[in-house]
Scaffold this motif. Structure first.
Motif, mmCIF file in Angstrom:
data_model
loop_
_atom_site.group_PDB
_atom_site.id
_atom_site.type_symbol
_atom_site.label_atom_id
_atom_site.label_comp_id
_atom_site.label_asym_id
_atom_site.label_seq_id
_atom_site.Cartn_x
_atom_site.Cartn_y
_atom_site.Cartn_z
ATOM 1 N N HIS A 108 0.837 -1.196 0.000
ATOM 2 C CA HIS A 108 0.000 0.000 0.000
ATOM 3 C C HIS A 108 0.879 1.255 0.000
ATOM 4 C CE1 HIS A 108 -3.929 1.711 0.354
ATOM 5 N NE2 HIS A 108 -3.550 2.482 1.347
ATOM 6 N N GLU A 109 1.874 1.240 0.903
ATOM 7 C CA GLU A 109 2.798 2.382 0.999
ATOM 8 C C GLU A 109 3.651 2.519 -0.255
ATOM 9 O OE1 GLU A 109 4.955 1.572 4.577
ATOM 10 O OE2 GLU A 109 3.128 1.730 5.780
ATOM 11 N N SER A 110 3.857 1.401 -0.963
ATOM 12 C CA SER A 110 4.705 1.434 -2.168
ATOM 13 C C SER A 110 3.935 1.874 -3.404
ATOM 14 C CB SER A 110 5.305 0.050 -2.425
ATOM 15 O OG SER A 110 6.012 -0.389 -1.291
ATOM 16 N N GLY A 111 2.668 2.274 -3.228
ATOM 17 C CA GLY A 111 1.928 2.825 -4.357
ATOM 18 C C GLY A 111 1.004 1.865 -5.082
ATOM 19 N N ALA A 112 0.622 0.735 -4.434
ATOM 20 C CA ALA A 112 -0.312 -0.189 -5.096
ATOM 21 C C ALA A 112 -1.672 0.491 -5.267
ATOM 22 C CB ALA A 112 -0.466 -1.459 -4.272
#
Length: 288
Positions: free
Chosen positions: A25-29
């Motif tokens: 989520h934090e990685s931009g998914a």
């Protein structure tokens, strides 16, 4: 918008599932799909190995997806990771074809593009399926819709609380079938927003939908609905139980989890009534 999207598939021990979801989520998914023992997979879809979960993150561009893959590999060195390119077009049409309308009792629930097929005499609910769960065609939702229909037939004007409302489908169904006060809660802000849109679309704006904790919801209700997962139903039992003054309907429970969920509510003074089942899913009906 590019014509493809990328799926990053991570297989790892179930206890690490939430941590990897947060990381993706934090990685931009753009979106996540989780397969574990609590969520039986659709036919033809790869299921996780025993004790493991499969978490899939969807990404729009390769650099973001590759960076996410590197972060997962670094934080979870034992995870099995795959990065695949998927045609975006197929994805959007495929999920549309998976959304089926349902006719349960007096109710018809379906997506906007299928309204023309609704029976003329049915009470119609049009649900825009986005990220939140509950378009009506999942067994747990159908089971709950049947319970709402039956209860509202015998108790016109009853007050209803829908815990974990998702798209708002059960709350809207209750209101359309003649409920009095209807309150719906969900701890996911996206669901609350989507439920609010669905209330407007279905002409039931006077349902009180919010992200409130149960302790902040005032009063008790004739009918309380909670279509969430078994573990959460057990965990929230001390908060859900005091809200029900007559009937409590629980769903999101698999047949092997039924006894544990029933026990949690029996201990809080409820009597178990005959419920209903659909496939491996069960609906538990309780009376105060």
């Amino acid at each position: 918008m590019s014509q493809t999207y990328l799926s990053l598939t991570v297989e790892l021990p179930e206890e690490a599932s939430e941590a990897v979801q947060d990381l993706l989520h934090e990685s931009g998914a753009l979106g996540l799909e989780v397969r574990d023992r609590e969520t039986p997979t659709m036919p033809g879809v790869k299921a996780p190995n025993a004790g493991e979960a499969i978490v899939i993150g969807y990404f729009e561009d390769r650099p973001t997806a590759e960076s996410a893959r590197d972060s997962v590999a670094e934080s979870f060195p034992d995870a099995r990771i795959g990065l695949d390119e998927q045609p975006q077009q197929d994805w959007s049409n495929e999920w549309k074809s998976l959304i089926k309308s349902v006719h349960v009792g007096r109710l018809w629930v379906g997506p906007p593009w299928d309204v023309a097929n609704a029976p003329a005499d049915a009470v119609r609910l049009v649900i825009e399926p986005k990220m939140a769960f509950g378009t009506g065609d999942h067994p747990t939702t159908s089971l709950c819709l049947a319970a709402v229909d039956a209860y509202m037939t015998d108790h016109p004007g009853a007050s209803v609380l829908d815990v974990g409302t998702g798209t708002g489908v059960l709350a809207i169904a209750a209101k359309k079938l003649g409920a009095g006060r209807v309150v719906a809660t969900d701890n996911d802000p996206t669901s609350v927003e989507l439920a609010q849109e669905n209330l407007t679309d279905n002409g039931t704006p006077d349902i009180d939908v919010s992200g409130k904790e149960l302790t902040a919801v005032e009063g008790t209700f004739d009918l309380v609905l909670a279509n969430i997962l078994a573990n959460t139903l057990i965990e929230l039992a001390p908060l859900i139980a005091p809200k029900a003054k007559d009937r409590l309907v629980l769903a999101g429970v698999l047949s092997h989890q039924r006894a544990d969920v029933e026990a949690a509510y029996r201990n809080l003074g409820f009597t178990v009534l005959p419920g209903a089942t659909q496939g491996e899913w069960v609906r538990i009906d309780l009376k105060r």
